[in-house]
Write an enzyme that holds these catalytic residues in place. Structure first.
Site, PDB file in Angstrom:
ATOM      1  N   GLU A 179       1.035  -1.096  -0.065  1.00 51.07           N
ATOM      2  CA  GLU A 179      -0.161   0.111  -0.006  1.00 51.07           C
ATOM      3  C   GLU A 179       0.905   1.381   0.062  1.00 51.07           C
ATOM      4  OE1 GLU A 179      -3.020  -0.260   3.020  1.00 51.07           O
ATOM      5  OE2 GLU A 179      -3.939  -1.734   2.128  1.00 51.07           O
ATOM      6  N   GLU A 367      -5.653  -8.570   0.125  1.00 49.61           N
ATOM      7  CA  GLU A 367      -6.323  -8.253   1.492  1.00 49.61           C
ATOM      8  C   GLU A 367      -7.694  -8.269   1.537  1.00 49.61           C
ATOM      9  OE1 GLU A 367      -4.450  -5.338   4.224  1.00 49.61           O
ATOM     10  OE2 GLU A 367      -2.573  -6.158   3.885  1.00 49.61           O
TER      11      GLU A 367
HETATM   12  C1  FCB Z   1      -4.702  -2.294   5.450  1.00 45.34           C
HETATM   13  C2  FCB Z   1      -3.040  -2.713   5.787  1.00 45.34           C
HETATM   14  C3  FCB Z   1      -3.124  -3.724   6.755  1.00 45.34           C
HETATM   15  C4  FCB Z   1      -4.375  -3.956   7.642  1.00 45.34           C
HETATM   16  C5  FCB Z   1      -5.351  -3.807   7.068  1.00 45.34           C
HETATM   17  C6  FCB Z   1      -6.568  -3.722   8.169  1.00 45.34           C
HETATM   18  O1  FCB Z   1      -4.594  -1.092   5.089  1.00 45.34           O
HETATM   19  O2  FCB Z   1      -2.369  -2.932   4.946  1.00 45.34           O
HETATM   20  O3  FCB Z   1      -1.892  -4.177   7.456  1.00 45.34           O
HETATM   21  O4  FCB Z   1      -3.771  -2.882   8.880  1.00 45.34           O
HETATM   22  O5  FCB Z   1      -5.391  -2.477   6.564  1.00 45.34           O
END
Ligand code: FCB
Length: 456
Positions: A179, A367
């Site tokens: 990110e 994610e």
């Molecule tokens: C994302 C992050 C991860 C975690 C989630 C909830 O932005 O990459 O590390 O904190 O959010």
């Protein structure tokens, strides 16, 4: 209470086999959030260790120094991944465990630790997917300017080369940076993440150097390990205007450029989205001849990470962006403990958006997950909300897949409860519950659900 997920998720009939036999299923975690052992066996401090020691930065003064103690519990955690039938595990390496000062002397004990972790994955039949940088810059590099100093390109390449040379026989799937926009935006503009820097020049310099490191990192991996499968991971949120007014629609367009386009477009040779975000034009100050080409990257896959959507309103008072988010609780919509709206269609919209770019061979959700107020009752965590959240988002991923969009995998965030950055330990994202006093692990009902889902 607010309206819950509308879809028929409770009775959801989706099966993992609906996604095809070559779909990547996995679970994600990161070093800083889980390992703890922040000063053990030669590890150097990271910017998050330092940030957490300052006043009022992290909820409840929590620190990542112990976290979920993955450092000593990795065997147990990897055996849980196996017990849950999860074939792929995305984890990150802590740069300051491997090169404590970020550049120069190597910490063999740190490398050995990651050998043990990777070996445990392989011994359990689990494919490791390694993120090289998940926000935990070695503190000594921050002293030298960190991401705002162009010298970071050399430091980063030194670290990437070392990791890839060391692990190329064991790790096939690499992600360069987690990110980038969180690093630039939260860490160098708003100052709410480590290193806590603020303002336009910190933001633009960090942004450009992160973008360069991402593409140079990808090339570095391929040059040492040509058969590696390389990608990077972007946060993204579906953006909708608060109203149909031109002002709100233009504001939404600016936020979309910032959150969803600012890193992928230069990597695909399209440049930064300056047309939509004029203040980005000052990024040129940090360019050196040849940077346009250096920014271009050849991905094997792009990881996208989606949790929610954002509703955006024009605002005269917010500098540069002239736009603000309207929080989920104000809108009275169903949301997680983070106040992130539960909006499953967001993941579909993001797949659709990224699938429109040329030059992305595969998209993978690296994610997706949710934090809810979990309760352990009689040894059981019945986290129905999380299970329904994942099911409803998966229904949207399947919809995208069935429409022929380029989506090839899905990883849940996260394996265990962990250190959720500025939110400390209050937010629990795990499929596995952690008692942070005893470090006891308890698989939540969502974990059992994911196991059963993966076996069908
Ligand atoms: C994302 C992050 C991860 C975690 C989630 C909830 O932005 O990459 O590390 O904190 O959010």
């Amino acid at each position: 209470m607010y309206k819950e997920i509308v879809s028929a998720s409770e009775q959801s009939k989706i099966k993992s086999s609906d996604f095809g036999s070559d779909f990547y299923w996995g679970i994600s975690a990161s070093a800083l959030q889980t390992e703890g052992a922040h000063n053990i066996e030669g590890k150097g401090f990271s910017i998050w260790d330092e940030f957490a020691s300052k006043r009022n930065k992290i909820l409840n003064k929590d620190t990542p120094s112990v976290a979920a103690d993955f450092y000593s519990k990795y065997e147990e955690d990897i055996s849980i991944i196996k017990a849950l039938n999860i074939p792929n595990f995305r984890l990150s390496f802590a740069w300051s465990r491997i090169i404590p000062n970020g550049t120069g002397v190597i910490n063999r004990r740190g490398l050995n630790y990651y050998h043990k972790v990777i070996d445990a994955c392989i011994a359990n039949g689990i494919e490791p997917w390694v993120t090289l940088y998940n926000w935990d810059l070695p503190l000594e590099l921050e002293v030298k300017g960190g991401w705002t100093n162009r010298a970071i390109i050399n430091w980063f390449v030194e670290y990437v080369e070392l990791c890839v040379r060391e692990f190329k026989g064991k790790v096939k799937y690499w992600m360069v940076i987690n990110e980038p926009m969180a690093i630039a935006g939260a860490g160098h503009f708003l100052g709410i993440h480590a290193p806590g820097k603020k303002g336009k020049s910190n933001f633009l310099s960090a942004m450009h150097h992160v973008a360069l490191c991402q593409s140079i990192g990808l090339r570095t991996i391929k040059s040492i390990q040509p058969d590696a499968i390389v990608g990077t991971t972007f946060s993204c949120s579906y953006i909708t205007p608060y109203s149909n007014s031109d002002r709100d629609r233009r504001a939404a367009n600016r936020i979309d450029a910032l959150l969803n386009r600012a890193f992928i477009e230069p990597a695909l040779g399209m440049g930064y989205p300056i047309d939509s975000l004029p203040f980005l034009s000052d990024i040129k100050k940090y360019f050196q001849p040849g940077d346009e080409d250096l920014l271009k990257a050849n991905f094997d896959f792009v990881g996208i990470q989606n949790y929610t959507r954002e509703v955006v309103k024009a605002s005269f008072y917010i500098p540069y962006l002239f736009a603000k988010f309207v929080p989920a609780d104000k809108r009275k919509v169903y949301h997680t403990l983070m106040d992130w709206e539960v909006y499953p269609e967001s993941i579909y919209e993001m797949i659709k958006k990224f699938a429109q770019y040329e030059g992305i061979p595969k998209l993978i959700i690296t994610e997706n997950g949710a934090s809810f107020p979990d309760e352990m009752i009689d040894g059981e965590v019945n986290d129905r909300d999380r299970k329904r959240f994942i099911q409803s988002y998966l229904e949207q991923v399947l919809k995208a897949k069935n429409e022929g969009l380029n989506i090839h995998g899905y990883f849940v965030w996260s394996l265990t409860d962990n250190f959720e950055w500025t939110e400390g330990y209050r937010q629990r994202y795990g499929l596995v519950y952690i008692d942070f006093y005893t470090q006891k692990r308890t698989i939540k009902n969502s974990g059992y659900w994911y196991r059963d889902f993966l076996s069908k």
